[in-house]
Enzyme design. Structure first.
Site, short mmCIF file in Angstrom:
data_model
loop_
_atom_site.label_atom_id
_atom_site.label_comp_id
_atom_site.label_asym_id
_atom_site.label_seq_id
_atom_site.Cartn_x
_atom_site.Cartn_y
_atom_site.Cartn_z
N HIS A 108 51.82 5.70 29.34
CA HIS A 108 52.58 6.40 30.38
C HIS A 108 54.06 6.02 30.37
O HIS A 108 54.90 6.78 30.83
CB HIS A 108 51.98 6.14 31.76
CG HIS A 108 51.95 4.71 32.16
ND1 HIS A 108 51.06 3.82 31.63
CD2 HIS A 108 52.72 4.01 33.03
CE1 HIS A 108 51.27 2.63 32.18
NE2 HIS A 108 52.27 2.71 33.02
N PHE A 166 45.17 -6.31 38.58
CA PHE A 166 46.33 -5.47 38.27
C PHE A 166 46.31 -5.20 36.77
O PHE A 166 45.70 -5.95 36.02
CB PHE A 166 47.63 -6.18 38.71
CG PHE A 166 48.85 -5.39 38.39
CD1 PHE A 166 49.08 -4.19 39.04
CD2 PHE A 166 49.74 -5.79 37.41
CE1 PHE A 166 50.19 -3.41 38.72
CE2 PHE A 166 50.85 -5.03 37.08
CZ PHE A 166 51.08 -3.84 37.74
N ASP A 167 46.97 -4.10 36.32
CA ASP A 167 46.85 -3.69 34.89
C ASP A 167 47.19 -4.81 33.90
O ASP A 167 46.51 -4.98 32.91
CB ASP A 167 47.73 -2.53 34.44
CG ASP A 167 48.38 -1.72 35.50
OD1 ASP A 167 48.01 -1.84 36.67
OD2 ASP A 167 49.27 -0.94 35.14
N TYR A 174 68.43 -28.67 30.47
CA TYR A 174 67.27 -28.18 29.72
C TYR A 174 65.96 -28.77 30.26
O TYR A 174 64.97 -28.07 30.43
CB TYR A 174 67.42 -28.54 28.24
CG TYR A 174 66.37 -27.90 27.36
CD1 TYR A 174 66.61 -26.67 26.74
CD2 TYR A 174 65.13 -28.50 27.19
CE1 TYR A 174 65.63 -26.08 25.96
CE2 TYR A 174 64.15 -27.92 26.41
CZ TYR A 174 64.40 -26.70 25.80
OH TYR A 174 63.43 -26.11 25.03
N ALA A 179 51.13 -12.24 44.28
CA ALA A 179 52.39 -11.48 44.19
C ALA A 179 52.89 -11.02 45.57
O ALA A 179 54.07 -11.08 45.87
CB ALA A 179 52.22 -10.28 43.26
N1 F0G Z 1 49.94 -8.93 39.70
C1 F0G Z 1 50.21 -7.91 40.55
C2 F0G Z 1 49.34 -7.70 41.75
C3 F0G Z 1 51.29 -7.04 40.29
O1 F0G Z 1 51.53 -6.02 41.13
C4 F0G Z 1 52.09 -7.27 39.15
C5 F0G Z 1 53.23 -6.39 38.84
C6 F0G Z 1 51.77 -8.36 38.31
C7 F0G Z 1 50.69 -9.17 38.63
C8 F0G Z 1 52.56 -8.66 37.07
O2 F0G Z 1 53.75 -9.27 37.39
O3 F0G Z 1 55.51 -7.68 36.62
O4 F0G Z 1 56.05 -10.06 37.18
O5 F0G Z 1 54.78 -9.51 35.14
N2 F0G Z 1 53.43 -5.29 39.39
C9 F0G Z 1 54.56 -4.39 39.21
C10 F0G Z 1 54.35 -3.12 39.99
C11 F0G Z 1 54.98 -4.17 37.80
O6 F0G Z 1 55.18 -2.20 39.86
O7 F0G Z 1 53.40 -3.03 40.76
P1 F0G Z 1 55.10 -9.10 36.54
#
Ligand code: F0G
Length: 461
Positions: free
Chosen positions: A453, A127-128, A75, A220
């Site tokens: 979506h 990113f979104d 843990y 990423a």
């Molecule tokens: N930042 C970037 C640039 C990403 O492309 C993603 C995820 C994340 C952060 C979030 O990371 O999914 O581990 O929580 N991108 C995926 C995609 C979902 O399909 O482009 P996560």
């Protein structure tokens, strides 16, 4: 090692395989109708080639699977944590390393500490989930990509760069004290998977340091970015990928990382930084939601797999194959006259659906129409990035307001598909290009207010 041959081969052999989901046209027609023209609702075994995302879809190596067996599931203070922490520290040079179950958990924790009303985050593009987590604290998230990033059909190097003139202007307007963080997303997933140059990282870093604003990488896809620098930026051809990666991290104060991309694992993430004060607060928040800070929502075995993946991903043979194979897909589509974002990105090829299907108005979702046609024709799953993903509803008449772009992302999972799979994708899209005038638009029957979506119900017009 020097490779004199034209053919770039997959730099691995296959030890374990998984059968593909073959279906026929009539079955796919039924599946598409049952899923209400939303491919997130299709069972994966009805998909032949899955290009929905490159996230969490990599094939792990035998060394990573060995790591899974070595995992220490204690843990607190697990051996696997220290193995992982050492790899991240060696690579990034940051002092503090905090694992999380995936990238967005790191975003949520960090922004909950440094965000808030009246604050403003600046990125080349958020990113979104990064944007959503920043905005959830009441802060504003501002994107400052270079202007040619929107010139999809015109190839240029490093379209992932941040506009540094606008950065300085925005810092003046908003006030440095109101900007807790500047982020460079490497590569820039939201605008074609385009890389950021070392020059730009240096210049953004200089501006941030001058204004005492911390700079983080959204890392990423850091290794893919490294390879573009090696390939295309003056002065880097003879540097190793590890040297380039270390240089990239050296200009920054921390990073957010979805390990599901360039750490070659199916789940995992982390954030790391030099600011010990932030790290202390982050660990307190981490315990509330993710778990004790030496496992952060993961199993010990996941930390071993991430540690190994972070080393493997910088292998130059792997990166050469990775970048060339995505480019190969892009070149193949271009031969059929299919408009894509040029040049192809590091992890995906983005088809410009607005240009490809001019007969379909934004309101009738040209991107999603192409996504559905591609599935119907060849069982290939892709992802719309357009008015379905980003379109907002007009509060007056309830109609969808078009997004600035209508794209279809063909994201290539790491080490999963071979060149013949890509040849098949090119052939199917080539066939669609011949009959593109018969592709029909869609209408939205129902859509949730946030991230609609994923669950939207659609029907052909
Ligand atoms: N930042 C970037 C640039 C990403 O492309 C993603 C995820 C994340 C952060 C979030 O990371 O999914 O581990 O929580 N991108 C995926 C995609 C979902 O399909 O482009 P996560």
């Amino acid at each position: 090692m020097s490779w004199k041959w034209k053919t770039i081969i997959e730099p691995f052999k296959i030890k374990s395989i998984e059968p593909l989901g073959f279906t026929d046209y009539e079955e796919r027609k039924k599946v598409l109708k049952e899923s209400e023209y939303n491919l997130f609702k299709i069972p994966a075994d009805k998909v032949l080639i899955d290009l929905l995302t490159d996230s969490g879809t990599a094939a792990m190596s035998s060394e990573q699977w060995s790591g899974i067996m070595r995992g220490d599931e204690s843990y607190a203070g697990a051996r696997s944590f220290y193995t992982f922490e050492k790899v991240v520290k060696d690579l990034t040079g940051y002092k503090e390393v905090i694992p999380t179950h995936q990238g967005r958990a790191a975003e949520r924790i960090l922004f909950s500490i440094i965000g808030g009303k009246d604050k403003c985050f600046i990125a080349n593009s958020h990113f979104d989930t990064t944007r959503a987590n920043a905005e959830a604290t009441g802060a504003q998230a501002i994107d400052l990509p270079v202007s040619n990033a929107f010139d999809f059909s015109k190839p240029a190097l490093f379209k992932g760069d941040m506009d540094t003139v606008l950065l300085e202007k925005t810092i003046k307007e908003k006030g440095a004290k109101n900007i807790p963080l500047v982020i460079l997303t490497v590569t820039n997933n939201s605008l074609g998977g385009q890389p950021v140059s070392m020059n730009n990282i240096k210049e953004v870093s200089r501006i941030c340091r001058q204004n005492k604003i911390p700079l983080f990488l959204d890392a990423a896809r850091f290794a893919e970015n490294v390879y573009f620098i090696k390939l295309c930026e003056a002065g880097y051809a003879n540097k190793s990928t590890v040297q380039i990666a270390k240089e990239m991290f050296s200009y920054t104060d921390g990073c957010l990382m979805s390990a599901k991309k360039d750490a070659l694992v199916n789940i995992g993430g982390f954030f790391a930084m030099n600011n010990t004060e932030w790290a202390k607060k982050a660990r307190e928040v981490e315990i509330l939601g993710e778990g004790f800070p030496t496992y952060g929502g993961l199993a010990g075995r996941d930390l071993e797999a991430m540690a190994q993946g972070l080393k493997e991903v910088l292998d130059e043979e792997y990166l050469k194959y990775r970048i060339k194979s995505v480019a190969y897909l892009g070149e193949g589509l271009k031969r059929h006259g299919i408009p894509i974002i040029e040049p192809p990105g590091g992890h995906a090829v983005y088809v410009d659906a607005k240009k490809f299907l001019p007969q379909i108005d934004s309101e009738n979702l040209p991107g999603q129409a192409l996504v559905c046609a591609l599935y119907l024709e060849g069982g290939i799953r892709s992802c719309e990035i357009g008015s379905l993903m980003f379109g907002k509803k007009d509060p007056g008449n309830g109609k969808i307001l078009p997004a600035p772009m209508e794209l279809v992302r063909l994201a290539v999972p790491r080490r999963v598909y071979t060149q013949s799979h890509m040849d098949y994708v090119i052939e199917v899209l080539g066939e669609l290009a011949k009959n593109k005038n018969s592709i029909q638009g869609l209408k939205i029957l129902e859509m949730a207010a946030y991230l609609g979506h994923f669950t939207a119900r659609l029907a052909p017009v």
